[in-house]
Write an enzyme that holds these catalytic residues in place. Structure first.
Site, mmCIF file in Angstrom:
data_model
loop_
_atom_site.group_PDB
_atom_site.id
_atom_site.type_symbol
_atom_site.label_atom_id
_atom_site.label_comp_id
_atom_site.label_asym_id
_atom_site.label_seq_id
_atom_site.Cartn_x
_atom_site.Cartn_y
_atom_site.Cartn_z
ATOM 1 N N GLY A 30 14.424 47.068 57.835
ATOM 2 C CA GLY A 30 15.514 46.098 57.873
ATOM 3 C C GLY A 30 16.801 46.636 57.290
ATOM 4 N N TYR A 31 17.726 45.698 57.026
ATOM 5 C CA TYR A 31 19.104 46.011 56.626
ATOM 6 C C TYR A 31 19.668 47.036 57.610
ATOM 7 C CZ TYR A 31 22.893 45.003 53.565
ATOM 8 O OH TYR A 31 24.081 44.522 53.076
ATOM 9 N N HIS A 33 21.495 49.259 60.491
ATOM 10 C CA HIS A 33 22.814 49.853 60.705
ATOM 11 C C HIS A 33 22.829 50.506 62.076
ATOM 12 C CE1 HIS A 33 20.699 53.524 59.783
ATOM 13 N NE2 HIS A 33 20.354 53.044 58.609
ATOM 14 N N HIS A 36 19.813 52.552 63.247
ATOM 15 C CA HIS A 36 18.664 51.797 63.766
ATOM 16 C C HIS A 36 18.950 51.303 65.188
ATOM 17 C CE1 HIS A 36 18.061 50.852 59.326
ATOM 18 N NE2 HIS A 36 16.889 51.360 59.661
ATOM 19 N N GLN A 152 9.263 62.638 57.557
ATOM 20 C CA GLN A 152 8.521 61.456 58.022
ATOM 21 C C GLN A 152 8.170 61.611 59.506
ATOM 22 O OE1 GLN A 152 9.491 57.220 57.066
ATOM 23 N NE2 GLN A 152 10.547 57.234 59.023
ATOM 24 N N SER A 184 22.354 55.239 56.500
ATOM 25 C CA SER A 184 21.151 54.873 55.776
ATOM 26 C C SER A 184 21.381 53.501 55.153
ATOM 27 C CB SER A 184 20.899 55.912 54.669
ATOM 28 O OG SER A 184 20.036 55.384 53.691
ATOM 29 N N ARG A 186 20.462 52.677 52.377
ATOM 30 C CA ARG A 186 20.761 52.921 50.960
ATOM 31 C C ARG A 186 22.235 53.267 50.728
ATOM 32 N NH1 ARG A 186 15.125 54.981 50.888
ATOM 33 N NH2 ARG A 186 13.988 53.686 49.402
HETATM 34 O O1 PAF Z 1 11.861 54.898 58.047
HETATM 35 C C1 PAF Z 1 11.565 53.769 57.623
HETATM 36 O O2 PAF Z 1 12.369 52.847 57.614
HETATM 37 C C2 PAF Z 1 10.167 53.523 57.080
HETATM 38 O O3 PAF Z 1 9.678 54.628 56.402
HETATM 39 C C3 PAF Z 1 9.171 53.054 58.159
HETATM 40 C C4 PAF Z 1 8.968 54.118 59.236
HETATM 41 C C5 PAF Z 1 9.687 51.775 58.822
HETATM 42 C C6 PAF Z 1 7.815 52.766 57.530
HETATM 43 O O4 PAF Z 1 7.892 51.766 56.578
#
Ligand code: PAF
Length: 281
Positions: A30-31, A33, A36, A152, A184, A186
């Site tokens: 969420g949150y 930007h 996403h 990741q 991000s 953050r």
């Molecule tokens: O990248 C993220 O926002 C998180 O690590 C994810 C992939 C949604 C898993 O919680």
């Protein structure tokens, strides 16, 4: 756009949809930007149904990390996703994802030993576990992940391969703000002065790319030049500057044709990461 709040309902819906439609999935905390939203657009392009999950996953936060203050604004996220013609938002409660007595974890060994895995103990186990669960619930054909979280992405790709999961992981390039700061959630923690300092991360990666293009292949020299750029202003606390093999993430001394340059640092209290691929044309 439908908002689904329970695991059971999402699973039943996906079961039906998957028979006739290609499901594209974007997992998020969420949150949202622009970064996403670019992933959502990619999912839209390659699938019939787009599902976005919004779940701040407690399992991937360490005890000293920002779980409680992680930014959240469901109404704003929902409006943005509506604009992007998202079909379904999956917005579960933590107690539904991890019910009483929950005890299973997914660990992708090896790749988590490097970069952020060195300091964020248990983080990637938390990520792999929740993403595995989300895949089982949403049952996507495609799952789109940003390259900003490179480690990741590599861990998820490996998990999907190792466990023969029936879906394709689709990587998507990092989206940047003007000046080059990687988007991000953050970034909202940064003060205007910190945001200005954070631009040095991008500048340092550009310096590395420039050296690489000019023929520099010694990783220590490039790391040092990156460090110099990051030190141009006070207040950037470097956690790592890594030049590693782009698939294994093992640190390199001599760069062959291709390598990953990855940086993690704190600007004030905010931990930022970024990366670029150094690659021969
Ligand atoms: O990248 C993220 O926002 C998180 O690590 C994810 C992939 C949604 C898993 O919680």
């Amino acid at each position: 756009m439908r908002v689904v709040k329970t695991v059971r309902e999402m699973q039943a819906l996906s079961e039906t949809l998957r028979k006739e439609k290609r499901i594209g999935f974007v997992p998020t905390m969420g949150y949202l930007h622009e970064g996403h939203l670019a992933l959502v657009r990619k999912a839209r392009e390659i699938s019939d149904i787009v599902v976005v999950s919004i779940f701040v996953n407690p399992m991937q936060f360490g005890p000293a990390e920002d779980l409680s203050r992680y930014p959240r604004d469901f109404e704003r996220d929902a409006q943005l996703l509506e604009t992007e013609k998202t079909d379904i938002i999956f917005f579960p409660e933590a107690g539904d994802v991890y019910p009483e007595g929950y005890s299973t974890q997914v660990e992708v060994k090896g790749l988590e030993d490097y970069l952020c895995g060195k300091t964020r103990t248990g983080h990637f186990v938390g990520v792999a576990t929740v993403v595995n669960k989300l895949f089982n619930i949403v049952k996507p054909h495609y799952a789109v992940f940003g390259q900003k979280d490179y480690q990741q992405l590599k861990i998820i790709e490996k998990m999907v391969r190792d466990l023969n999961m029936d879906l394709e992981v689709v990587p998507y390039p990092t989206i940047r703000e003007a000046g080059g700061l990687a988007m991000s959630s953050r970034n909202t923690y940064l003060s205007p002065e910190e945001r200005e300092k954070a631009l040095l991360i991008y500048a340092s990666m550009k310096k590395a790319e420039e050296l690489f293009v000019r023929g520099e292949r010694n990783a220590s020299i490039i790391r040092e030049e990156v460090r110099k750029v990051l030190s141009l202003k006070e207040g950037i606390n470097i956690e790592y500057i890594s030049i590693s093999h782009a698939d294994t993430l093992k640190e390199l001394e001599e760069i062959p044709g291709k390598a990953l340059l990855a940086i993690a640092c704190r600007v004030g209290k905010t931990r930022l990461i970024d990366n670029t691929t150094l690659m021969e044309a």
